[in-house]
Design a protein around this motif. Sequence first.
Motif, mmCIF file in Angstrom:
data_model
loop_
_atom_site.group_PDB
_atom_site.id
_atom_site.type_symbol
_atom_site.label_atom_id
_atom_site.label_comp_id
_atom_site.label_asym_id
_atom_site.label_seq_id
_atom_site.Cartn_x
_atom_site.Cartn_y
_atom_site.Cartn_z
ATOM 1 N N ALA A 56 37.493 29.772 73.132
ATOM 2 C CA ALA A 56 36.878 30.592 74.175
ATOM 3 C C ALA A 56 37.021 29.974 75.559
ATOM 4 N N SER A 57 36.996 28.643 75.649
ATOM 5 C CA SER A 57 37.007 27.995 76.959
ATOM 6 C C SER A 57 38.410 27.581 77.400
ATOM 7 N N GLY A 58 39.335 27.477 76.466
ATOM 8 C CA GLY A 58 40.713 27.117 76.790
ATOM 9 C C GLY A 58 41.637 28.268 76.451
ATOM 10 N N THR A 59 42.921 27.960 76.349
ATOM 11 C CA THR A 59 43.905 28.962 75.966
ATOM 12 C C THR A 59 44.625 28.493 74.706
ATOM 13 N N PRO A 60 44.388 29.160 73.586
ATOM 14 C CA PRO A 60 45.159 28.833 72.386
ATOM 15 C C PRO A 60 46.603 29.338 72.546
ATOM 16 N N TYR A 61 47.526 28.573 72.039
ATOM 17 C CA TYR A 61 48.933 28.977 71.985
ATOM 18 C C TYR A 61 49.407 28.852 70.551
ATOM 19 N N PHE A 62 50.358 29.708 70.196
ATOM 20 C CA PHE A 62 50.931 29.698 68.853
ATOM 21 C C PHE A 62 52.441 29.721 68.949
ATOM 22 N N ALA A 63 53.071 28.885 68.153
ATOM 23 C CA ALA A 63 54.518 28.958 67.961
ATOM 24 C C ALA A 63 54.727 29.749 66.685
#
Length: 171
Positions: A56-63
């Motif tokens: 919620a507070s950061g940005t998740p990234y997915f490969a």
Amino acid sequence: MTITIRAGGPDDAPLILGMLDSAVEWLVSQGRTRQWGTEPWSGNPRAVELVHRYAASGTPYFAEIDGTPAATLTLSTGPGPYLEPADEPERFIHLFATDRRFKGRGAGAALLAHVAQVTREAGISLLRVDCYAGDDGKLIAYYERNGFIRTEPYAYGEDKWPGQVLARRVL
């Protein structure tokens, strides 16, 4: 094989937890129980809350490899509460995990390169991460192969969990 990177959000917390559970299972199978313990993160209320908070507070990234999520990390503006923030603007990597089915296919390295680019595009020079520093040191070596250098070691908690902060200049 095609690797694509996508940004996620808070709704992706279950996917992040699934990758962390997979990583714990693999670590346990290797006899590496000190890094993340022996139980799935999804069964630990504190770990679940942590993942939801970072998502919620950061940005998740997915490969994703050919459309299947293969690795994840979450990028935020600073470290967890157990570390001091840098004395300059930074981006910090949290919850980095790969699905072991995709080991050696470059998904993790692609994510690290992507968040270095995102950090650079934000005009921020410093990208940091912390990791487990015990056992054979392979995790630290992995980050070093991806452009990070060791900065400060630390010991966390009552059991003195061995950690290492690493940094990479991206500008």
